[in-house]
Design an enzyme around this catalytic site. Structure first.
Site, PDB file in Angstrom:
ATOM      1  N   GLU A  82       0.827  -1.207   0.000  1.00 47.98           N
ATOM      2  CA  GLU A  82       0.000   0.000   0.000  1.00 47.98           C
ATOM      3  C   GLU A  82       0.862   1.258   0.000  1.00 47.98           C
ATOM      4  O   GLU A  82       1.990   1.264   0.491  1.00 47.98           O
ATOM      5  CB  GLU A  82      -0.878   0.034   1.257  1.00 47.98           C
ATOM      6  N   CYS A  89       3.197   8.528   1.287  1.00 51.53           N
ATOM      7  CA  CYS A  89       3.712   7.547   2.235  1.00 51.53           C
ATOM      8  C   CYS A  89       3.872   6.221   1.504  1.00 51.53           C
ATOM      9  O   CYS A  89       2.894   5.695   0.956  1.00 51.53           O
ATOM     10  CB  CYS A  89       2.754   7.407   3.408  1.00 51.53           C
ATOM     11  N   CYS A 105       5.603  -7.014   7.825  1.00 52.05           N
ATOM     12  CA  CYS A 105       6.595  -6.442   8.727  1.00 52.05           C
ATOM     13  C   CYS A 105       6.910  -7.452   9.818  1.00 52.05           C
ATOM     14  O   CYS A 105       6.023  -8.185  10.271  1.00 52.05           O
ATOM     15  CB  CYS A 105       6.073  -5.144   9.340  1.00 52.05           C
ATOM     16  N   CYS A 123       4.820  -4.647  16.305  1.00 52.23           N
ATOM     17  CA  CYS A 123       4.263  -3.609  17.177  1.00 52.23           C
ATOM     18  C   CYS A 123       2.774  -3.875  17.391  1.00 52.23           C
ATOM     19  O   CYS A 123       2.031  -4.112  16.435  1.00 52.23           O
ATOM     20  CB  CYS A 123       4.483  -2.231  16.571  1.00 52.23           C
ATOM     21  N   CYS A 183      -0.046  -1.987  15.421  1.00 48.96           N
ATOM     22  CA  CYS A 183       0.121  -1.885  13.967  1.00 48.96           C
ATOM     23  C   CYS A 183      -0.579  -3.037  13.262  1.00 48.96           C
ATOM     24  O   CYS A 183      -0.264  -4.208  13.491  1.00 48.96           O
ATOM     25  CB  CYS A 183       1.608  -1.872  13.621  1.00 48.96           C
ATOM     26  N   ASN A 201       6.826   6.182  21.239  1.00 48.54           N
ATOM     27  CA  ASN A 201       5.574   5.663  21.804  1.00 48.54           C
ATOM     28  C   ASN A 201       5.612   5.272  23.274  1.00 48.54           C
ATOM     29  O   ASN A 201       4.601   4.793  23.806  1.00 48.54           O
ATOM     30  CB  ASN A 201       5.059   4.466  20.995  1.00 48.54           C
ATOM     31  N   ASN A 206      -6.330   5.881  17.572  1.00 46.89           N
ATOM     32  CA  ASN A 206      -7.684   5.712  17.029  1.00 46.89           C
ATOM     33  C   ASN A 206      -8.225   4.360  17.467  1.00 46.89           C
ATOM     34  O   ASN A 206      -7.663   3.315  17.134  1.00 46.89           O
ATOM     35  CB  ASN A 206      -7.662   5.773  15.498  1.00 46.89           C
ATOM     36  N   CYS A 241      -1.908   1.792   7.859  1.00 50.71           N
ATOM     37  CA  CYS A 241      -1.124   0.748   7.189  1.00 50.71           C
ATOM     38  C   CYS A 241      -1.782  -0.620   7.306  1.00 50.71           C
ATOM     39  O   CYS A 241      -2.104  -1.067   8.393  1.00 50.71           O
ATOM     40  CB  CYS A 241       0.269   0.674   7.798  1.00 50.71           C
TER      41      CYS A 241
END
Length: 367
Positions: A95, A109, A116, A120, A123, A217, A291, A334
């Site tokens: 993406e 982006c 990945c 995390c 994510c 974070n 969110n 993402c």
């Protein structure tokens, strides 16, 4: 369908293309000609390269090709954000997100891996696991594809994947982005975000110039270990030392991305620890309110907590910006569009594009 085994010229820097053409007995200046056709004019057909001889064009057809990416699906937000889903030659998907900025400018982006490995917990991309690294051509082609929709002023490597986990290909892609014969971006316009791979951060600073963003974070190892498993390998003390050693050009700062999560990392004590943690670093903090979504145990911070957290940083002389979320009426974080289309048959594409909003956090980096 048989895979095309010809060499993809999009994976070459100018020097590599010069060497490739020299091996064919061609003059050095031909590499610049081919580069300008590929990147200045976005041409992927040798026959269109009118300043090359017919003989050379025929030879290139035999030995090489020019890859491209075409969106398989897009989603458009009311605020102008556009999400692209690209299918790669091996069938995998990635993406990119085009984000409108002020003054009719746009930031793109882009992704650097399929999936990945960082894991995390906030994510969505991490739920896919790591499939493979993207090639330099696959990274750069995301920019080429987005340019068809208009100029791209800034590029952020904050999409799917950890850029420093694919360091060699990312460095080569940056070199192509910067080349005058390539896409001719200034390094000032390109930012790379990392979860904190310390050895690769040090290597990156030696090999190429790029703005650095660190997904932070948390202000304690205990909390960051929970949110970001990479912290167990490179805890905060090592990460901060690497940030202090990172070569910064004049007037540049390292951006620290801080996803603010209720009752996890949003306390007054966290704000105080953050100021102390970043002491002596030319830093900018992007505060990104979490969110909420049904798949996560985490909750969004209250407006009062956001204001207090940001206010403390500002009162102590830090640059602290609350990041505005964009694309919330589409799958802009993402991995969301990939996740939706992975479970939906192709025949339902029109239904997917009008699906209800998905407010998963994703990485929390670019939006």
């Amino acid at each position: 369908m048989d895979q095309d085994t010809r060499i993809d010229l999009k994976n070459f820097t100018l020097e590599e293309l010069t060497e490739f053409l020299a091996g064919m007995g061609k003059e050095r200046f031909r590499a610049g000609q081919v580069m300008r056709w590929m990147y200045h004019r976005l041409v992927d057909d040798f026959d269109a390269m009118s300043d090359l001889s017919k003989v050379l064009r025929a030879e290139l057809h035999q030995r090489a090709r020019i890859s491209r990416l075409t969106p398989e699906a897009t989603e458009d937000s009311r605020d102008g954000t556009r999400k692209y889903l690209f299918r790669l030659e091996d069938g995998e998907t990635i993406e990119s997100v085009r984000i409108p900025m002020d003054d009719n400018r746009a930031t793109l982006c882009i992704s650097t891996q399929v999936g990945c490995a960082m894991g995390c917990v906030f994510c969505h991309t991490g739920s896919f696991g790591l499939v493979r690294n993207l090639t330099p051509g696959e990274i750069v082609n995301q920019v080429c594809a987005a340019l068809a929709d208009g100029p791209v002023n800034n590029i952020v490597l904050m999409g799917m994947g950890e850029p420093l986990h694919n360091l060699d290909n990312v460095v080569k892609a940056l070199q192509i982005l910067y080349m005058p014969q390539g896409l001719d971006y200034s390094p000032r316009k390109v930012t790379l975000s990392t979860a904190g791979l310390v050895p690769q951060m040090q290597e990156l600073g030696k090999r190429v110039r790029v703005n650095l963003a660190v997904s932070l974070n948390a202000t304690t190892d205990e909390v960051r270990n929970r949110l970001m498993p990479v912290n167990q390998r490179y805890p905060l003390q090592q990460l901060m030392a690497a940030c202090r050693q990172y070569p910064l050009h004049a007037k540049k700062r390292i951006t620290f991305e801080y996803i603010l999560i209720r009752d996890v990392n949003d306390s007054d004590q966290d704000a105080r620890r953050l100021v102390k943690l970043l002491h002596g670093i030319k830093a900018k903090v992007n505060i990104i309110p979490f969110n909420e979504h049904s798949a996560s145990e985490f909750r969004a911070p209250t407006e009062e907590r956001i204001s207090r957290f940001q206010g403390y940083l500002l009162d102590h002389g830090m640059v602290a910006i609350r990041r505005a979320s964009k694309g919330q009426d589409i799958s802009a974080a993402c991995g969301q569009l990939k996740g939706k289309l992975t479970v939906s048959p192709p025949a339902q594409e029109s239904e997917r594009n009008s699906a209800r909003p998905d407010r998963s956090q994703g990485k929390g980096k670019h939006l």
